[in-house]
Design a protein around this motif. Structure first.
Motif, PDB file in Angstrom:
ATOM      1  N   GLY A  51      -1.867   5.093  -4.194  1.00 37.06           N
ATOM      2  CA  GLY A  51      -2.847   4.268  -3.505  1.00 37.06           C
ATOM      3  C   GLY A  51      -2.190   2.979  -3.042  1.00 37.06           C
ATOM      4  O   GLY A  51      -1.139   2.582  -3.559  1.00 37.06           O
ATOM      5  N   LEU A  52      -2.786   2.318  -2.091  1.00 40.73           N
ATOM      6  CA  LEU A  52      -2.202   1.104  -1.521  1.00 40.73           C
ATOM      7  C   LEU A  52      -2.446  -0.105  -2.414  1.00 40.73           C
ATOM      8  O   LEU A  52      -3.545  -0.307  -2.927  1.00 40.73           O
ATOM      9  CB  LEU A  52      -2.801   0.833  -0.146  1.00 40.73           C
ATOM     10  CG  LEU A  52      -2.529   1.888   0.918  1.00 40.73           C
ATOM     11  CD1 LEU A  52      -3.232   1.506   2.213  1.00 40.73           C
ATOM     12  CD2 LEU A  52      -1.049   2.069   1.152  1.00 40.73           C
ATOM     13  N   LEU A  53      -1.388  -0.907  -2.587  1.00 43.54           N
ATOM     14  CA  LEU A  53      -1.504  -2.198  -3.265  1.00 43.54           C
ATOM     15  C   LEU A  53      -1.502  -3.323  -2.242  1.00 43.54           C
ATOM     16  O   LEU A  53      -2.209  -4.299  -2.373  1.00 43.54           O
ATOM     17  CB  LEU A  53      -0.315  -2.401  -4.207  1.00 43.54           C
ATOM     18  CG  LEU A  53      -0.468  -2.014  -5.653  1.00 43.54           C
ATOM     19  CD1 LEU A  53       0.814  -2.336  -6.415  1.00 43.54           C
ATOM     20  CD2 LEU A  53      -1.651  -2.663  -6.296  1.00 43.54           C
ATOM     21  N   ASP A  56       2.967  -3.426   2.056  1.00 44.39           N
ATOM     22  CA  ASP A  56       4.304  -2.906   1.766  1.00 44.39           C
ATOM     23  C   ASP A  56       4.431  -2.137   0.460  1.00 44.39           C
ATOM     24  O   ASP A  56       5.432  -1.465   0.233  1.00 44.39           O
ATOM     25  CB  ASP A  56       5.316  -4.054   1.733  1.00 44.39           C
ATOM     26  CG  ASP A  56       5.398  -4.796   3.060  1.00 44.39           C
ATOM     27  OD1 ASP A  56       5.299  -4.127   4.108  1.00 44.39           O
ATOM     28  OD2 ASP A  56       5.542  -6.023   3.040  1.00 44.39           O
ATOM     29  N   LEU A  57       3.447  -2.256  -0.428  1.00 45.59           N
ATOM     30  CA  LEU A  57       3.538  -1.632  -1.751  1.00 45.59           C
ATOM     31  C   LEU A  57       2.450  -0.593  -1.991  1.00 45.59           C
ATOM     32  O   LEU A  57       1.312  -0.755  -1.550  1.00 45.59           O
ATOM     33  CB  LEU A  57       3.412  -2.694  -2.854  1.00 45.59           C
ATOM     34  CG  LEU A  57       4.562  -3.655  -3.065  1.00 45.59           C
ATOM     35  CD1 LEU A  57       4.201  -4.678  -4.137  1.00 45.59           C
ATOM     36  CD2 LEU A  57       5.826  -2.924  -3.447  1.00 45.59           C
ATOM     37  N   ARG A  80       6.215   1.181  -0.096  1.00 43.33           N
ATOM     38  CA  ARG A  80       5.449   2.147   0.689  1.00 43.33           C
ATOM     39  C   ARG A  80       6.339   3.031   1.555  1.00 43.33           C
ATOM     40  O   ARG A  80       6.164   4.249   1.619  1.00 43.33           O
ATOM     41  CB  ARG A  80       4.443   1.378   1.541  1.00 43.33           C
ATOM     42  CG  ARG A  80       3.459   2.227   2.249  1.00 43.33           C
ATOM     43  CD  ARG A  80       2.432   1.353   2.932  1.00 43.33           C
ATOM     44  NE  ARG A  80       1.537   2.190   3.704  1.00 43.33           N
ATOM     45  CZ  ARG A  80       0.560   1.713   4.450  1.00 43.33           C
ATOM     46  NH1 ARG A  80       0.342   0.425   4.508  1.00 43.33           N
ATOM     47  NH2 ARG A  80      -0.199   2.542   5.125  1.00 43.33           N
ATOM     48  N   ARG A  81       7.333   2.452   2.192  1.00 47.36           N
ATOM     49  CA  ARG A  81       8.201   3.208   3.102  1.00 47.36           C
ATOM     50  C   ARG A  81       9.006   4.277   2.367  1.00 47.36           C
ATOM     51  O   ARG A  81       9.400   5.271   2.949  1.00 47.36           O
ATOM     52  CB  ARG A  81       9.114   2.274   3.875  1.00 47.36           C
ATOM     53  CG  ARG A  81      10.060   1.488   3.034  1.00 47.36           C
ATOM     54  CD  ARG A  81      10.886   0.504   3.890  1.00 47.36           C
ATOM     55  NE  ARG A  81      11.592  -0.439   3.054  1.00 47.36           N
ATOM     56  CZ  ARG A  81      12.771  -0.190   2.496  1.00 47.36           C
ATOM     57  NH1 ARG A  81      13.376   0.950   2.693  1.00 47.36           N
ATOM     58  NH2 ARG A  81      13.352  -1.113   1.741  1.00 47.36           N
TER      59      ARG A  81
END
Length: 84
Positions: A51-53, A56-57, A80-81
């Protein structure tokens, strides 16, 4: 995940305490498990919910799923990348 009981290992609880510095809460972990952006297979039959933080994370949650419960093994942030 359909209302399964979610339990955290001692290791996962410890990681959660350390990750609170970057805004990770138990509620956020539970929301990601319930509605992940992505789920991938991990080692030993485990699954990893993502899940998104932030922009970028992402937060990666390693868990084991059985008939009546979900056991959170560990939690860690990642770029994330790297995982998309």
């Amino acid at each position: 995940m359909n209302n399964k009981k979610v339990v955290f290992t001692l290791h996962a609880e410890d990681k959660l305490k350390r990750l609170m510095k970057i805004g990770v809460t138990k509620e956020k972990v539970l929301k990601i498990i319930e509605n992940p952006v992505k789920v991938v297979n991990g080692y030993y039959g485990r699954k990893i919910a993502q899940g998104l933080l932030s922009e970028d994370l992402i937060l990666r949650i390693v868990y084991e799923e059985s008939e009546g419960k979900i056991v959170v093994v560990t939690i860690y942030p990642g770029e994330r990348r790297r995982y998309e």
